[in-house]
Design an enzyme around this catalytic site. Structure first.
Site, PDB file in Angstrom:
ATOM      1  N   VAL A 113       0.874  -1.171   0.000  1.00  0.00           N
ATOM      2  CA  VAL A 113       0.000   0.000   0.000  1.00  0.00           C
ATOM      3  C   VAL A 113       0.914   1.225   0.000  1.00  0.00           C
ATOM      4  O   VAL A 113       1.746   1.372   0.887  1.00  0.00           O
ATOM      5  CB  VAL A 113      -0.891   0.005   1.261  1.00  0.00           C
ATOM      6  CG1 VAL A 113      -1.820   1.206   1.233  1.00  0.00           C
ATOM      7  CG2 VAL A 113      -1.688  -1.296   1.365  1.00  0.00           C
ATOM      8  N   VAL A 117       2.840   3.612  -5.458  1.00  0.00           N
ATOM      9  CA  VAL A 117       4.094   4.135  -4.903  1.00  0.00           C
ATOM     10  C   VAL A 117       4.873   3.029  -4.197  1.00  0.00           C
ATOM     11  O   VAL A 117       6.005   2.726  -4.557  1.00  0.00           O
ATOM     12  CB  VAL A 117       3.826   5.318  -3.936  1.00  0.00           C
ATOM     13  CG1 VAL A 117       5.127   5.780  -3.278  1.00  0.00           C
ATOM     14  CG2 VAL A 117       3.165   6.481  -4.681  1.00  0.00           C
ATOM     15  N   CYS A 118       4.265   2.398  -3.201  1.00  0.00           N
ATOM     16  CA  CYS A 118       4.982   1.451  -2.350  1.00  0.00           C
ATOM     17  C   CYS A 118       5.253   0.104  -3.019  1.00  0.00           C
ATOM     18  O   CYS A 118       6.198  -0.586  -2.646  1.00  0.00           O
ATOM     19  CB  CYS A 118       4.197   1.213  -1.068  1.00  0.00           C
ATOM     20  SG  CYS A 118       3.771   2.733  -0.200  1.00  0.00           S
ATOM     21  N   THR A 119       4.424  -0.293  -3.966  1.00  0.00           N
ATOM     22  CA  THR A 119       4.548  -1.610  -4.580  1.00  0.00           C
ATOM     23  C   THR A 119       5.330  -1.571  -5.885  1.00  0.00           C
ATOM     24  O   THR A 119       6.191  -2.426  -6.131  1.00  0.00           O
ATOM     25  CB  THR A 119       3.145  -2.211  -4.856  1.00  0.00           C
ATOM     26  OG1 THR A 119       2.380  -2.158  -3.653  1.00  0.00           O
ATOM     27  CG2 THR A 119       3.240  -3.650  -5.320  1.00  0.00           C
TER      28      THR A 119
END
Length: 194
Positions: A113, A117-119
Site C-alpha cells: 500500500v 508508490v509502495c509496490t
C-alpha cells in the site's frame, strides 16, 4: 513467457506498508476488502510456513502503525519488521534488501500500500535483479483508480505477474486435500461469506 508455478517451499511474501494511515488514502478498492486480503495473505504464509518480510514507512507520522492483525498472525515477523524512514523504494533500504535476500527465495509475492508508490518500485527492482515476482493487486490499492491501473500496467509491462488473493492462495496450496489446503479453503470460504 511461460507459467512458473509458485510453491510454498520456493516463495517468500513481502508485505509492504499495510499501515492504517496509508491504507486510508486508498480509494481504488474498499478499505475492508484490501485489509481482508492482506490478512488472508498473512494467514496463508503462516499456514504454509512461507518466509515473510514486513516493512513500514514512518510509522510515527500520518502513515501510522502496521495493521495490528499482522502482529497477531505473524508476531516474530512483526517484531522484526523493517522500519524505513521515508525511503520510497523498499529495495533501496539496505535492511529491507538484506531481509529479502535472507529468505533465500527467488520467487517473491508482493502486496503493498499503495500500489502506485509502495509496490511498483520494489516489484520492478526485484524483477530487474532476477527474481520472479507476483503482485497481489487486490491486497493493495491506490488513491485513484487511474493511479492503480497505470501502476499495475507498468508492473506487468516490466515483467511482474499480477494476481489476486484467492488466485495466489490456490496456486500456493496446490491441493485442498492436504491439511494445509483444508485450512486455506476454509480461510477463503470465511472471507467470501464475509
Amino acid at each position: 513467457m511461460t507459467f512458473e508455478k509458485f510453491n510454498a517451499d520456493d516463495t517468500a511474501l513481502l508485505l509492504i506498508d499495510h499501515q492504517v494511515g496509508t491504507m486510508g488514502w486508498v480509494k481504488s478498492i474498499p478499505f475492508e476488502e484490501m485489509k481482508r486480503n492482506a490478512i488472508m495473505l498473512a494467514h496463508t504464509a503462516r499456514i504454509l510456513k512461507i518466509p515473510v518480510v514486513l516493512t513500514s514507512s514512518m510509522e510515527e507520522y500520518a502513515q501510522g502503525p502496521l495493521l495490528s492483525e499482522l502482529q497477531s498472525i505473524l508476531p516474530i515477523q512483526f517484531e522484526q519488521r523493517v522500519k524505513r524512514f521515508g525511503i520510497v523504494n523498499a529495495m533501496d533500504d539496505v535492511n529491507f534488501a538484506a531481509a529479502v535476500k535472507a529468505t533465500g527465495r527467488k520467487k517473491l509475492v508482493i502486496a503493498g500500500v499503495t500500489n502506485d508508490v509502495c509496490t511498483v518500485y520494489p516489484a520492478l527492482s526485484l524483477v530487474r535483479d532476477g527474481f520472479a515476482v507476483q503482485v497481489v493487486a487486490d491486497a493493495g490499492g491506490s488513491p485513484t483508480q487511474m493511479a492503480d491501473d497505470i501502476s499495475l500496467r507498468r508492473m506487468e509491462k516490466g515483467g511482474v505477474t499480477l494476481t489476486t488473493t484467492n488466485q495466489l492462495i490456490a496456486e500456493l496450496a496446490g491441493s485442498w486435500a492436504t491439511p494445509e489446503g483444508g485450512e486455506l479453503v476454509q480461510l477463503i470460504i470465511a472471507a467470501l461469506q464475509g
